[in-house]
Scaffold this active site. Structure first.
Site, mmCIF file in Angstrom:
data_model
loop_
_atom_site.group_PDB
_atom_site.id
_atom_site.type_symbol
_atom_site.label_atom_id
_atom_site.label_comp_id
_atom_site.label_asym_id
_atom_site.label_seq_id
_atom_site.Cartn_x
_atom_site.Cartn_y
_atom_site.Cartn_z
ATOM 1 N N ASP A 238 0.863 -1.178 0.000
ATOM 2 C CA ASP A 238 0.000 0.000 0.000
ATOM 3 C C ASP A 238 0.903 1.233 0.000
ATOM 4 O O ASP A 238 1.855 1.312 0.791
ATOM 5 C CB ASP A 238 -0.905 -0.007 1.231
ATOM 6 C CG ASP A 238 -1.996 1.045 1.136
ATOM 7 O OD1 ASP A 238 -3.061 0.714 0.593
ATOM 8 O OD2 ASP A 238 -1.774 2.178 1.598
ATOM 9 N N ILE A 239 0.620 2.182 -0.892
ATOM 10 C CA ILE A 239 1.436 3.400 -0.954
ATOM 11 C C ILE A 239 1.158 4.255 0.272
ATOM 12 O O ILE A 239 -0.003 4.561 0.583
ATOM 13 C CB ILE A 239 1.142 4.193 -2.240
ATOM 14 C CG1 ILE A 239 1.373 3.323 -3.475
ATOM 15 C CG2 ILE A 239 2.004 5.452 -2.306
ATOM 16 C CD1 ILE A 239 0.992 3.989 -4.777
ATOM 17 N N GLU A 281 -4.545 2.304 -4.373
ATOM 18 C CA GLU A 281 -3.087 2.244 -4.257
ATOM 19 C C GLU A 281 -2.619 0.923 -3.682
ATOM 20 O O GLU A 281 -1.492 0.807 -3.195
ATOM 21 C CB GLU A 281 -2.583 3.400 -3.378
ATOM 22 C CG GLU A 281 -2.998 3.342 -1.922
ATOM 23 C CD GLU A 281 -4.336 4.026 -1.636
ATOM 24 O OE1 GLU A 281 -4.517 4.475 -0.495
ATOM 25 O OE2 GLU A 281 -5.189 4.101 -2.541
#
Length: 362
Positions: A238-239, A281
């Protein structure tokens, strides 16, 4: 030993003088070529991706004829990128032709679709009379082309094949052109089917596999773990602070990050591994035959690669980091895609709770 009668000899001589024997031999030869073409076409249909299709075609040409040069130019779906396979005397080369050549030829064949058939070997001389001299200049061609073959699908020309002269035997004869037309007609259909299938299982923005396809791959790995005790693993990324990133720089820049991240993930992994986008994301990585003590190392290698990634926007250098959660796929009877995803999601949450830009393997 049985003697040949005079009548038989006489009939043989009459057939020879009339040309019937030659006709029979010619029919036999044509029938053998036809059967060979059908056999090769049937085998080509079984190839499952572009690489294997091209490899099979090259393997068959070695038995029939060897062109001085042979170039496949294929447009990737949802992209302007052109895939090229360049051969010199059927040996793979790192050379490539300018991509503008593909689009010039594509535009011509699309505009004249009623005059040209998919797989048809069109003499370059014929095209040169209808197209600008610039297309066939040395700037576009680093080879001496003899034929151009369009690969035409539902959406127009999706590929171009360029043939040079044969190195032995002079011109391509009628039987060879017949063979080329049939093989490349099948190739065009197989290519279109492969592209349509790939489009249906990939995310349009990043080109990575979709959630549904990825879940199927997880199920396959679970079954393999139970049957063969294989050691696959899965990571979820996950960004970090991506909402804030989008709010600051805009969603178009955010999209550039997603595309670059997808490329970084693919480049960081082996061909047998699988990368998917779960939405937003969030990304997932399926590691085939990954030993438990290697999962963290692979995760950290991916995390470090993303950390080094740079995106430039209006002269500004932008960077992002990711948090990662991972786990081995278990051979347990109760293991399922849902249980695996729940486990790596919890591990990802731990990475975020402990400061982000880190890996947690459970």
């Amino acid at each position: 030993m049985q003697k040949i009668s005079e009548d038989s000899i006489r009939q043989f001589m009459m057939m020879q003088e009339s040309g019937l024997l030659h006709s029979f031999e010619q029919l036999k030869k044509e029938n053998e070529q036809f059967q060979r073409t059908i056999k090769d076409m049937s085998a080509l249909v079984t190839c499952t991706n572009i690489d294997s299709m091209v490899k099979f075609i090259i393997s068959r040409f070695i038995d029939y004829f060897v062109p001085e040069s042979l170039v496949f130019m294929i447009k990737k779906p949802r992209s302007s990128e052109i895939i090229q396979y360049y051969y010199e005397q059927l040996k793979k080369s790192e050379e490539c032709l300018v991509e503008e050549l593909f689009y010039s030829l594509k535009d011509f064949f699309d505009a004249n679709s009623s005059y040209y058939m998919s797989g048809e070997a069109v003499p370059v001389e014929k095209l040169a009379d209808s197209m600008s001299d610039e297309v066939f200049s040395t700037k576009s061609f680093s080879i001496n082309p003899k034929y151009i073959i369009p690969l035409i699908g539902i959406g127009g020309t999706c590929g171009i094949v360029i043939f040079g002269n044969k190195i032995i035997g002079g011109h391509y004869d009628t039987a060879e052109l017949f063979y080329l037309k049939n093989m490349f007609s099948v190739f065009a259909i197989s290519l279109q089917n492969e592209m349509n299938y790939k489009t249906s299982i990939t995310d349009p923005k990043t080109g990575l596999y979709t959630y549904d396809y990825f879940v199927k791959r997880i199920q396959e790995k679970i079954a393999k773990a139970r049957r063969y005790n294989s050691t696959s693993a899965i990571l979820m990324l996950d960004i970090d602070h991506f909402k804030k990133f989008n709010d600051t720089y805009g969603h178009l820049v955010g999209d550039k990050v997603l595309v670059e991240l997808a490329k970084t993930l693919v480049d960081s992994l082996r061909e047998e591994d699988c990368v998917g986008r779960f939405g937003g994301e969030e990304f997932v990585v399926l590691l085939s035959e990954c030993k438990p003590d290697s999962i963290f190392k692979v995760s950290e290698r991916i995390r470090a690669s993303v950390e080094q990634m740079e995106i430039f926007e209006n002269g500004q250098r932008l960077k992002v980091t990711v948090s990662i959660g991972g786990s081995k796929i278990l051979p347990d009877p109760d293991e399922s895609p849902k249980s695996v995803i729940k486990r790596i999601d919890d591990a990802l949450y731990q990475s975020k709770a402990n400061g982000r830009n880190r890996s947690t393997i459970v």
